[in-house]
Design a protein around this motif. Structure first.
Motif, PDB file in Angstrom:
ATOM      1  N   GLU A  31      19.818   1.350  -7.746  1.00 30.36           N
ATOM      2  CA  GLU A  31      19.482   1.389  -9.167  1.00 30.36           C
ATOM      3  C   GLU A  31      18.201   0.607  -9.454  1.00 30.36           C
ATOM      4  O   GLU A  31      17.569   0.803 -10.495  1.00 30.36           O
ATOM      5  CB  GLU A  31      20.630   0.817 -10.005  1.00 30.36           C
ATOM      6  CG  GLU A  31      21.917   1.621  -9.911  1.00 30.36           C
ATOM      7  CD  GLU A  31      23.025   1.031 -10.753  1.00 30.36           C
ATOM      8  OE1 GLU A  31      22.721   0.201 -11.648  1.00 30.36           O
ATOM      9  OE2 GLU A  31      24.191   1.391 -10.533  1.00 30.36           O
ATOM     10  N   ASN A  32      17.846  -0.298  -8.538  1.00 26.33           N
ATOM     11  CA  ASN A  32      16.660  -1.126  -8.727  1.00 26.33           C
ATOM     12  C   ASN A  32      15.643  -0.878  -7.624  1.00 26.33           C
ATOM     13  O   ASN A  32      15.847  -0.013  -6.771  1.00 26.33           O
ATOM     14  CB  ASN A  32      17.054  -2.611  -8.778  1.00 26.33           C
ATOM     15  CG  ASN A  32      18.033  -2.908  -9.898  1.00 26.33           C
ATOM     16  OD1 ASN A  32      19.248  -2.952  -9.677  1.00 26.33           O
ATOM     17  ND2 ASN A  32      17.528  -3.104 -11.107  1.00 26.33           N
ATOM     18  N   GLU A  33      14.558  -1.656  -7.613  1.00 27.63           N
ATOM     19  CA  GLU A  33      13.440  -1.410  -6.712  1.00 27.63           C
ATOM     20  C   GLU A  33      13.812  -1.555  -5.237  1.00 27.63           C
ATOM     21  O   GLU A  33      14.599  -2.423  -4.866  1.00 27.63           O
ATOM     22  CB  GLU A  33      12.301  -2.388  -7.005  1.00 27.63           C
ATOM     23  CG  GLU A  33      11.497  -2.068  -8.254  1.00 27.63           C
ATOM     24  CD  GLU A  33      10.334  -3.019  -8.422  1.00 27.63           C
ATOM     25  OE1 GLU A  33       9.325  -2.607  -9.001  1.00 27.63           O
ATOM     26  OE2 GLU A  33      10.426  -4.179  -7.962  1.00 27.63           O
ATOM     27  N   LEU A  34      13.177  -0.698  -4.424  1.00 25.28           N
ATOM     28  CA  LEU A  34      13.250  -0.829  -2.968  1.00 25.28           C
ATOM     29  C   LEU A  34      11.875  -1.242  -2.462  1.00 25.28           C
ATOM     30  O   LEU A  34      10.878  -0.539  -2.673  1.00 25.28           O
ATOM     31  CB  LEU A  34      13.661   0.500  -2.316  1.00 25.28           C
ATOM     32  CG  LEU A  34      13.604   0.540  -0.780  1.00 25.28           C
ATOM     33  CD1 LEU A  34      14.520  -0.511  -0.170  1.00 25.28           C
ATOM     34  CD2 LEU A  34      13.960   1.930  -0.262  1.00 25.28           C
ATOM     35  N   TRP A  35      11.820  -2.397  -1.827  1.00 26.15           N
ATOM     36  CA  TRP A  35      10.601  -2.891  -1.192  1.00 26.15           C
ATOM     37  C   TRP A  35      10.733  -2.720   0.316  1.00 26.15           C
ATOM     38  O   TRP A  35      11.851  -2.725   0.853  1.00 26.15           O
ATOM     39  CB  TRP A  35      10.386  -4.372  -1.504  1.00 26.15           C
ATOM     40  CG  TRP A  35      10.009  -4.691  -2.918  1.00 26.15           C
ATOM     41  CD1 TRP A  35      10.599  -4.220  -4.065  1.00 26.15           C
ATOM     42  CD2 TRP A  35       8.973  -5.580  -3.342  1.00 26.15           C
ATOM     43  NE1 TRP A  35       9.996  -4.754  -5.172  1.00 26.15           N
ATOM     44  CE2 TRP A  35       8.989  -5.599  -4.762  1.00 26.15           C
ATOM     45  CE3 TRP A  35       8.043  -6.358  -2.671  1.00 26.15           C
ATOM     46  CZ2 TRP A  35       8.105  -6.362  -5.498  1.00 26.15           C
ATOM     47  CZ3 TRP A  35       7.154  -7.122  -3.401  1.00 26.15           C
ATOM     48  CH2 TRP A  35       7.178  -7.129  -4.808  1.00 26.15           C
ATOM     49  N   VAL A  36       9.594  -2.586   0.998  1.00 16.86           N
ATOM     50  CA  VAL A  36       9.612  -2.575   2.461  1.00 16.86           C
ATOM     51  C   VAL A  36       8.531  -3.516   2.962  1.00 16.86           C
ATOM     52  O   VAL A  36       7.544  -3.792   2.269  1.00 16.86           O
ATOM     53  CB  VAL A  36       9.402  -1.160   3.051  1.00 16.86           C
ATOM     54  CG1 VAL A  36      10.512  -0.213   2.626  1.00 16.86           C
ATOM     55  CG2 VAL A  36       8.038  -0.604   2.681  1.00 16.86           C
ATOM     56  N   ILE A  37       8.724  -4.004   4.172  1.00 15.48           N
ATOM     57  CA  ILE A  37       7.753  -4.865   4.822  1.00 15.48           C
ATOM     58  C   ILE A  37       7.497  -4.298   6.211  1.00 15.48           C
ATOM     59  O   ILE A  37       8.433  -3.891   6.917  1.00 15.48           O
ATOM     60  CB  ILE A  37       8.256  -6.325   4.894  1.00 15.48           C
ATOM     61  CG1 ILE A  37       7.230  -7.213   5.599  1.00 15.48           C
ATOM     62  CG2 ILE A  37       9.621  -6.432   5.559  1.00 15.48           C
ATOM     63  CD1 ILE A  37       7.557  -8.698   5.490  1.00 15.48           C
ATOM     64  N   GLY A  38       6.228  -4.221   6.600  1.00 16.83           N
ATOM     65  CA  GLY A  38       5.919  -3.645   7.902  1.00 16.83           C
ATOM     66  C   GLY A  38       4.441  -3.607   8.177  1.00 16.83           C
ATOM     67  O   GLY A  38       3.623  -4.141   7.421  1.00 16.83           O
ATOM     68  N   LYS A  39       4.080  -2.955   9.264  1.00 17.40           N
ATOM     69  CA  LYS A  39       2.680  -2.821   9.644  1.00 17.40           C
ATOM     70  C   LYS A  39       1.946  -1.957   8.622  1.00 17.40           C
ATOM     71  O   LYS A  39       2.520  -1.007   8.079  1.00 17.40           O
ATOM     72  CB  LYS A  39       2.572  -2.187  11.035  1.00 17.40           C
ATOM     73  CG  LYS A  39       3.073  -3.069  12.164  1.00 17.40           C
ATOM     74  CD  LYS A  39       2.883  -2.380  13.500  1.00 17.40           C
ATOM     75  CE  LYS A  39       3.292  -3.287  14.655  1.00 17.40           C
ATOM     76  NZ  LYS A  39       3.116  -2.628  15.973  1.00 17.40           N
ATOM     77  N   PRO A  40       0.663  -2.248   8.362  1.00 17.36           N
ATOM     78  CA  PRO A  40      -0.108  -1.435   7.409  1.00 17.36           C
ATOM     79  C   PRO A  40      -0.108   0.057   7.740  1.00 17.36           C
ATOM     80  O   PRO A  40      -0.235   0.891   6.847  1.00 17.36           O
ATOM     81  CB  PRO A  40      -1.516  -2.034   7.510  1.00 17.36           C
ATOM     82  CG  PRO A  40      -1.296  -3.453   7.924  1.00 17.36           C
ATOM     83  CD  PRO A  40      -0.101  -3.414   8.854  1.00 17.36           C
ATOM     84  N   SER A  41       0.048   0.401   9.025  1.00 17.37           N
ATOM     85  CA  SER A  41       0.064   1.815   9.422  1.00 17.37           C
ATOM     86  C   SER A  41       1.210   2.581   8.785  1.00 17.37           C
ATOM     87  O   SER A  41       1.149   3.812   8.658  1.00 17.37           O
ATOM     88  CB  SER A  41       0.156   1.932  10.947  1.00 17.37           C
ATOM     89  OG  SER A  41       1.303   1.261  11.442  1.00 17.37           O
ATOM     90  N   ALA A  42       2.252   1.862   8.358  1.00 17.58           N
ATOM     91  CA  ALA A  42       3.391   2.527   7.717  1.00 17.58           C
ATOM     92  C   ALA A  42       2.965   3.235   6.443  1.00 17.58           C
ATOM     93  O   ALA A  42       3.511   4.298   6.095  1.00 17.58           O
ATOM     94  CB  ALA A  42       4.496   1.515   7.419  1.00 17.58           C
ATOM     95  N   LEU A  43       1.998   2.663   5.719  1.00 16.94           N
ATOM     96  CA  LEU A  43       1.531   3.295   4.491  1.00 16.94           C
ATOM     97  C   LEU A  43       0.898   4.649   4.776  1.00 16.94           C
ATOM     98  O   LEU A  43       1.134   5.624   4.052  1.00 16.94           O
ATOM     99  CB  LEU A  43       0.533   2.384   3.769  1.00 16.94           C
ATOM    100  CG  LEU A  43       1.124   1.240   2.944  1.00 16.94           C
ATOM    101  CD1 LEU A  43      -0.002   0.416   2.329  1.00 16.94           C
ATOM    102  CD2 LEU A  43       2.043   1.758   1.845  1.00 16.94           C
ATOM    103  N   ASP A  44       0.091   4.728   5.831  1.00 16.95           N
ATOM    104  CA  ASP A  44      -0.513   6.005   6.205  1.00 16.95           C
ATOM    105  C   ASP A  44       0.553   7.014   6.625  1.00 16.95           C
ATOM    106  O   ASP A  44       0.482   8.190   6.272  1.00 16.95           O
ATOM    107  CB  ASP A  44      -1.505   5.812   7.353  1.00 16.95           C
ATOM    108  CG  ASP A  44      -2.753   5.066   6.930  1.00 16.95           C
ATOM    109  OD1 ASP A  44      -3.142   5.181   5.755  1.00 16.95           O
ATOM    110  OD2 ASP A  44      -3.343   4.359   7.762  1.00 16.95           O
TER     111      ASP A  44
END
Length: 333
Positions: A31-44
């Motif tokens: 129901e609320n925000e999902l954040w993720v943490i990881g290598k910048p390549s994950a965004l691509d």
């Protein structure tokens, strides 16, 4: 589930792709925000998907950056944190940040830092299933078991401006493997297959080498008879994703880009070497695996000491025949 959630993403590209069914299902349950943490390549990699709301990059492994990240997480007041990797680092980060509920597998002696310890299986299991069982432990519903990726419009636009889009259908080769040489099909086999595809099927080949693999790609081109049908591209992850999405097929070692290809619904012909294929087994109508069983496999080793019998037993002709069956020959223009 209520409350803000954060997920520590896997480190390997293939594992990131295989985490998409988990992330899709998890986000739908929140129901609320999902954040993720990881290598910048994950965004691509995840561009074009709506898998999470916020992203925290892990730029390096330095101690200062680590504790800066701890402080960021601590200030955000997350209700739960999920560590997909089995590393001590991922569990320690959430432990020191004081996240109330910390979920993951209790491997590598990190169980004392987790509040929810996901039960281990005795036998090897597919990575997709491994992640989805974390969802089961949270009592949430699975929505999918097949990894999926998309190409975002801005990625395609940038690729067309910088690389151009071939008007001729092409086949992508992924001849490398960052894991190690025990996953690499012989270079001469790639060259022999390339000649078959160019001569008999009429498709050119684009070779996509990974980091420090340009020599490997050049060696293969030198072995090919029909060199005019070979192009080598040194691409970023975002560019690689677009290039593969436009291909008529991908021939790949058992490495990260094979999962990108299948997740983009491109017919993907995978050459399995030392690793147990169970780990990368998931529902896919686009994946065609080749496995040559020998007594010593799966050994899961990075370097083979037995002449790479498992991979050298997969012949170019065998792969070609399967490709011809699935994608056929190029139609005359």
């Amino acid at each position: 589930m209520t409350g803000r959630t954060i997920v520590y993403l896997p480190n390997w590209i293939g594992d990131m792709v295989m985490a998409t069914p988990f992330l899709t299902s998890l986000k739908a349950s929140l129901e609320n925000e999902l954040w993720v943490i990881g290598k910048p390549s994950a965004l691509d990699l995840y561009n074009g998907l709506d898998l999470f709301d916020r992203f925290i990059p892990i730029e390096n492994k330095g101690i200062v950056h680590f504790f800066d990240t701890v402080n960021i997480i601590k200030k955000k007041g997350f209700e739960r944190a999920i560590a997909l990797p089995h590393s001590m680092r991922s569990a320690l980060l959430f432990f020191l940040a004081g996240v109330k509920n910390r979920i993951g597998y209790p491997r590598n002696n990190r169980g004392f830092m987790l509040t929810v310890k996901v039960r281990e299986t005795v036998k090897p299991e597919p990575t997709v299933e491994h992640y989805l069982r974390i969802l089961d432990a949270l009592g949430e519903k699975r929505l999918s078991k097949e990894p999926k990726l998309n190409v975002a419009p801005h990625e395609e636009k940038r690729y067309m401006e910088e690389q151009g889009i071939s008007q001729t259908p092409y086949v992508v080769f992924i001849p490398g493997a960052q894991y190690g040489p025990s996953k690499r099909w012989p270079q001469s086999y790639f060259a022999e297959l390339a000649d078959m595809i160019i001569q008999k099927m009429g498709y050119p080949i684009i070779i996509l080498p990974g980091r420090d693999e340009m020599n490997l790609a050049n060696n293969i081109k030198q072995m090919v008879t029909y060199k005019e049908g070979i192009e080598i591209k040194d691409l970023s992850l975002s560019e690689l994703k677009v290039c593969i999405s436009k291909a008529i097929a991908t021939v790949s070692n058992d490495t990260g880009p094979r999962h990108i290809s299948a997740a983009l619904s491109v017919p993907t012909f995978v050459l399995i070497g030392s690793m147990d294929e169970v780990y990368t087994d998931y529902p896919s109508n686009h994946t065609f695996c080749f496995v040559h069983q020998v007594p010593c496999r799966p050994c899961n080793k990075q370097v083979c000491r037995k002449n790479l019998e498992c991979l050298s037993g997969i012949t170019p002709l065998e792969v070609y025949k399967k490709m011809e069956e699935i994608i056929g020959k190029k139609r005359e223009q």
